[in-house]
Scaffold this active site. Structure first.
Site: not given
Ligand SMILES: [Zn+2]
Length: 446
Positions: A273, A285, A319-320, A345, A416
């Protein structure tokens, strides 16, 4: 001596002739990878890429251009995405002592009133606790979910399992607490390490409940609040969050492909992503995954390797906080013949293998052909229900799924948070990952 050298030369040349394209892909990638260069550009030059943001739009343009420069056919397929914007985020304890807290809004959260919320904090560690306490104790309060990640699972290299357990409170905690009249929630940040780094991620509001603001405070701050409450203190918190949800924005999945020479209508999908959270540049990520996917295509093109089946790369958008890109791809392409869907991912640490939905004889048949992957420690397949979020709709419909598994031990230290930056990725390990993805895609496409 001469005869020994001659014999060795013979061995070397014999093994060179025996080298399969998958072996050659791996060897070439380990020697001359450009994956880290791609990742550097995506993270340092473009920056954070939350869907709807300028960074996300620029990433679409840049990735498309890059494929074109490599002379790989590429297109953009429209995806309508949510546009959530983080605002101010401040929190303090006002009682029993003044403490400045480090807190971040959970993605999708509504705002507090402009002047903020000041309320007593009630700690819980399960949804059952909410029922036990009931509305009488929770109405008008800030509910604090204090759920650390299970570090035994993390140390056992099962960090994704630990994440799935802990993240339930981030996802559903606001609505579950709102049901009992809570004014707001704070969670202990999900993650396996913290230097007062708060961890964001998406929440889901239950349409039947009022929407209340939701924040994640750092592990250190969560432990402070827990200690004070455990000593019987009355803890009052003041918090201000000003995020906004703006109208949806048109964005795109970036799709590039190398057509198969014999069965072009049969597709091996590789994907990652393109969007990231907004706190940092999404290097692990999922910038790393994007770099591996782009690198696979670049490598195939550079080595002039044409697979029997089509290898199609998809850089999914959103995606998130919505999965709209994966859903849109399944809607537009679900009827095509996908032989396999590989997703990457899970970071950019050294590869350890793949998860897969293939089982039994089908898996054994594949394993008899994946020996080249051993060169990058990836000839290991673990059967799993799910192999990736964006390819979820395809694997649910029966397409064999594969998910790259880089070593997960430190993934959730940074994931994140504002520490998900390029320096967390080792160029050599990223090259090994790219080699693993490229070789598996090639083997499946043959
Ligand atoms: Zn991800």
């Amino acid at each position: 001596m001469k005869s020994v050298i001659g014999f060795l030369l013979l061995l070397v040349s014999a093994s060179a002739f025996a080298q399969s394209p998958a072996d050659a892909l791996i060897a070439h990638e380990l020697q001359s990878s450009r994956a880290y260069e791609t990742l550097s550009h995506l993270t340092d030059d473009i920056g954070a890429r939350l869907s709807g943001s300028k960074g996300a739009a620029y990433a679409v343009t840049w990735a498309t251009q890059q494929f074109r420069e490599w002379e790989i056919p590429v297109s953009n397929e429209p995806v309508k995405v949510p546009h959530w914007v983080r605002g101010r985020e401040e929190a303090q304890l006002v009682s029993p002592a003044h403490h400045q807290l480090v807190l971040t809004a959970i993605g999708g959260s509504v705002a507090t009133p402009a002047a903020g919320i000041t309320a007593d904090v009630i700690e819980v560690d399960s949804f059952d606790d909410l029922k036990t306490l009931g509305a009488a104790k929770l109405r008008g309060k800030i509910v604090f979910y204090n759920n650390p990640m299970d570090m035994d699972l993390v140390r056992a290299h099962r960090a994704f399992e630990a994440y799935r357990i802990a993240v339930a409170f981030r996802g559903a905690g606001a609505s579950r607490a709102a049901e009992f009249g809570a004014k707001a929630i704070v969670i202990r940040s999900v993650g396996s390490a913290s230097l007062r780094t708060p961890h964001t991620g998406a929440l889901h509001y239950d349409p039947k409940q009022p929407r209340i603001p939701a924040g994640a405070m750092t592990a250190e701050d969560a432990m402070l609040v827990h200690r004070l409450l455990a000593r019987g203190k009355r803890v009052r918190m003041h918090m201000v969050l000003t995020p906004r949800t703006l109208p949806d924005v048109m964005s795109a999945n970036v799709i590039a492909e190398i057509r198969g020479s014999e069965k072009p209508e049969e597709i091996v999908l590789i994907g990652a992503h393109l969007d990231s959270w907004d706190l940092a540049t999404g290097a692990i990520d999922d910038g790393s995954g994007v770099a591996m996917v782009m690198e696979t295509m670049r490598l195939l093109k550079e080595m002039n390797l044409r697979p029997r089946r089509t290898i199609r790369a998809v850089l999914y958008m959103n995606e998130e906080n919505g999965l709209r890109g994966g859903q849109q791809y399944a809607k537009d392409h679900g009827k095509e013949k996908h032989i396999a869907a590989i997703e990457t991912d899970a970071g950019g640490a050294a590869p350890t293998g793949f998860t897969t939905t293939l089982k039994g004889d089908a898996l054994a048949a594949l394993e008899s052909r994946t020996k080249p992957l051993a060169a990058v420690s990836s000839n290991h397949f673990e059967v799993a229900e799910e192999t990736g979020a964006d390819t979820g709709p395809l694997t649910a419909a029966g397409v064999p799924g594969f998910g790259l598994v880089p070593e997960p031990l430190h993934y959730f230290d940074y994931h994140h948070t504002n520490a998900d930056t390029l320096d967390k990725v080792d160029p050599k390990e990223l090259a090994q990952d790219s080699a693993a993805v490229a070789a598996l895609a090639w083997i499946l496409a043959e």
